[in-house]
Scaffold this motif. Structure first.
Motif, short mmCIF file in Angstrom:
data_model
loop_
_atom_site.label_atom_id
_atom_site.label_comp_id
_atom_site.label_asym_id
_atom_site.label_seq_id
_atom_site.Cartn_x
_atom_site.Cartn_y
_atom_site.Cartn_z
N SER A 171 0.83 -1.21 0.00
CA SER A 171 0.00 0.00 0.00
C SER A 171 0.86 1.26 0.00
O SER A 171 0.57 2.24 -0.71
CB SER A 171 -0.92 0.00 1.23
N TRP A 172 1.95 1.24 0.77
CA TRP A 172 2.85 2.40 0.83
C TRP A 172 3.56 2.62 -0.50
O TRP A 172 3.67 3.75 -0.97
CB TRP A 172 3.85 2.19 1.95
N THR A 173 4.04 1.55 -1.13
CA THR A 173 4.73 1.71 -2.41
C THR A 173 3.77 2.14 -3.53
O THR A 173 4.16 2.88 -4.42
CB THR A 173 5.41 0.39 -2.81
N LYS A 174 2.52 1.68 -3.46
CA LYS A 174 1.54 2.13 -4.46
C LYS A 174 1.27 3.62 -4.32
O LYS A 174 1.14 4.34 -5.31
CB LYS A 174 0.24 1.34 -4.31
N PHE A 175 1.19 4.09 -3.08
CA PHE A 175 0.98 5.52 -2.85
C PHE A 175 2.16 6.33 -3.38
O PHE A 175 1.98 7.36 -4.04
CB PHE A 175 0.78 5.76 -1.35
N LEU A 176 3.39 5.87 -3.09
CA LEU A 176 4.57 6.58 -3.58
C LEU A 176 4.66 6.53 -5.11
O LEU A 176 5.11 7.49 -5.75
CB LEU A 176 5.84 5.98 -2.98
N GLU A 177 4.21 5.42 -5.68
CA GLU A 177 4.25 5.29 -7.14
C GLU A 177 3.30 6.27 -7.81
O GLU A 177 3.62 6.88 -8.83
CB GLU A 177 3.89 3.86 -7.53
N MET A 184 2.47 9.10 -6.55
CA MET A 184 3.05 10.42 -6.34
C MET A 184 4.33 10.62 -7.16
O MET A 184 4.87 11.73 -7.21
CB MET A 184 3.38 10.62 -4.86
N GLY A 185 4.81 9.57 -7.80
CA GLY A 185 6.02 9.67 -8.59
C GLY A 185 7.29 9.71 -7.76
O GLY A 185 8.32 10.19 -8.22
N LEU A 186 7.24 9.18 -6.52
CA LEU A 186 8.38 9.23 -5.60
C LEU A 186 8.98 7.86 -5.31
O LEU A 186 9.89 7.75 -4.50
CB LEU A 186 7.96 9.89 -4.27
N LEU A 187 8.47 6.82 -5.98
CA LEU A 187 8.95 5.48 -5.70
C LEU A 187 10.31 5.27 -6.35
O LEU A 187 10.48 5.43 -7.56
CB LEU A 187 7.95 4.44 -6.24
N LYS A 188 11.30 4.91 -5.51
CA LYS A 188 12.66 4.68 -6.00
C LYS A 188 12.98 3.20 -6.13
O LYS A 188 13.76 2.81 -6.99
CB LYS A 188 13.67 5.34 -5.06
N GLN A 189 12.39 2.38 -5.27
CA GLN A 189 12.69 0.95 -5.29
C GLN A 189 11.39 0.17 -5.12
O GLN A 189 10.67 0.37 -4.15
CB GLN A 189 13.66 0.59 -4.16
N PRO A 190 11.06 -0.73 -6.05
CA PRO A 190 9.81 -1.51 -5.92
C PRO A 190 9.90 -2.51 -4.79
O PRO A 190 10.99 -2.88 -4.33
CB PRO A 190 9.71 -2.21 -7.28
N PHE A 191 8.75 -2.94 -4.34
CA PHE A 191 8.65 -3.92 -3.25
C PHE A 191 8.95 -5.30 -3.79
O PHE A 191 8.39 -5.72 -4.80
CB PHE A 191 7.25 -3.85 -2.64
N HIS A 222 3.01 -11.97 -4.54
CA HIS A 222 3.58 -11.05 -5.52
C HIS A 222 3.17 -11.38 -6.95
O HIS A 222 3.81 -10.94 -7.90
CB HIS A 222 5.10 -11.04 -5.38
N THR A 223 2.13 -12.17 -7.12
CA THR A 223 1.52 -12.41 -8.43
C THR A 223 0.25 -11.57 -8.53
O THR A 223 -0.33 -11.19 -7.51
CB THR A 223 1.19 -13.89 -8.62
N PRO A 224 -0.22 -11.27 -9.75
CA PRO A 224 -1.45 -10.48 -9.89
C PRO A 224 -2.65 -11.12 -9.20
O PRO A 224 -3.47 -10.45 -8.57
CB PRO A 224 -1.65 -10.42 -11.41
N GLN A 225 -2.77 -12.47 -9.32
CA GLN A 225 -3.89 -13.14 -8.66
C GLN A 225 -3.76 -13.08 -7.14
O GLN A 225 -4.74 -12.89 -6.42
CB GLN A 225 -3.97 -14.61 -9.11
N GLY A 226 -2.52 -13.24 -6.65
CA GLY A 226 -2.31 -13.22 -5.20
C GLY A 226 -2.55 -11.87 -4.58
O GLY A 226 -3.04 -11.75 -3.47
#
Length: 262
Positions: free
Chosen positions: A92-98, A100-107, A208-212
């Motif tokens: 949820s946090w990484t999606k929010f940063l993404e 906002m355009g501030l995500l530097k490293q994906p989960f 970490h899969t789309p279905q999961g």
């Protein structure tokens, strides 16, 4: 009729092959998705957000474990809950940063494993460290409650932050001297399946899969719903409890005779 049946047969066979391909893709999706992905270095696995979420969940799970340790004495496995909540919060946090355009490293899965390992270690130390049994049972206060005679100073050990930290370090890291050699022999050399580790790996991979990811939302929603219900019921019982043996928590559900006989 023949053309129609032939067209129908072609359509049915095409429909079956399409669904067969989809079924095969669903079955192999976990392996295929991560087949081309490289494992990040350890510096990228031990991130600040992973340790922050681990700290928050570790505190929460330790409180839950201590509550169960002091009441029932039975602790369920917390691997699934730790991995599930760790994935949900960081995702949820990484999606929010993404957005906002501030995500530097994906989960990554490795971060999820770090969170799950830290949380389970915290709750495990809270249970096996003796906080609900022998660690405070050795204190002078408990000794005076259990006997009226003189107490030998060598039989008591009052709690102290320094020696307790050292004791927990010895107890917790003792497994490194046995687990690392056993891992080399059992897992790497003999290639034996490690049941709980394999189950945890499959669980985190599926997150970490789309279905999961879709399934996680439903699971966290159900977990939050029952947690809220349990918390509100516990608060209701506590609110109407005036003293020991009073309130809804002490309701004689097995009858007054059973209550008198404890």
């Amino acid at each position: 009729m023949e053309n129609r049946d032939g067209e129908s047969g072609t359509a049915v066979s095409g429909y079956d092959s399409t669904h067969r391909d989809e079924d095969e893709r669903d079955v192999l999706s976990v392996e295929q998705i991560f087949e081309s992905k490289t494992i990040p270095p350890w510096q990228e696995q031990l991130t600040f957000r992973a340790f922050f979420v681990s700290f928050v969940l570790g505190v929460m799970f330790s409180v839950i474990v201590m509550k169960l340790n002091l009441t029932t004495g039975i602790i369920p496995s917390l691997n699934v809950s730790a991995g599930l909540l760790g994935f949900f919060f960081v995702k949820s946090w990484t999606k929010f940063l993404e957005k906002m355009g501030l995500l530097k490293q994906p989960f990554t899965r490795q971060e999820n494993t770090v969170i799950q390992t830290c949380v389970v270690a915290c709750s495990g130390i809270a249970f096996s460290g003796g906080f609900g049994s022998y660690l405070f049972g050795m204190s002078e206060t408990i000794a005076h409650r259990s006997t009226d005679g003189p107490i030998d100073p060598q039989t008591i050990k009052n709690p102290g932050l320094g020696w307790m930290i050292g004791f927990l370090f010895v107890v917790s890291f003792l497994g490194l001297f046995s687990i690392v050699p056993l891992r080399k022999i059992m897992v790497i050399d003999y290639k034996l399946t490690y049941p709980s580790g394999t189950a945890t790996a499959l669980l985190i991979n599926s997150f970490h899969t789309p279905q999961g990811a879709k399934l996680v939302k439903k699971q966290v929603g159900a977990l939050g719903k029952f947690f809220s219900f349990s918390f509100l019921w516990g608060f209701f019982q506590w609110f109407f409890t005036a003293s020991d043996g009073c309130g809804f928590a002490s309701f004689p559900s097995l009858g007054l005779k059973a209550r008198d006989n404890r």
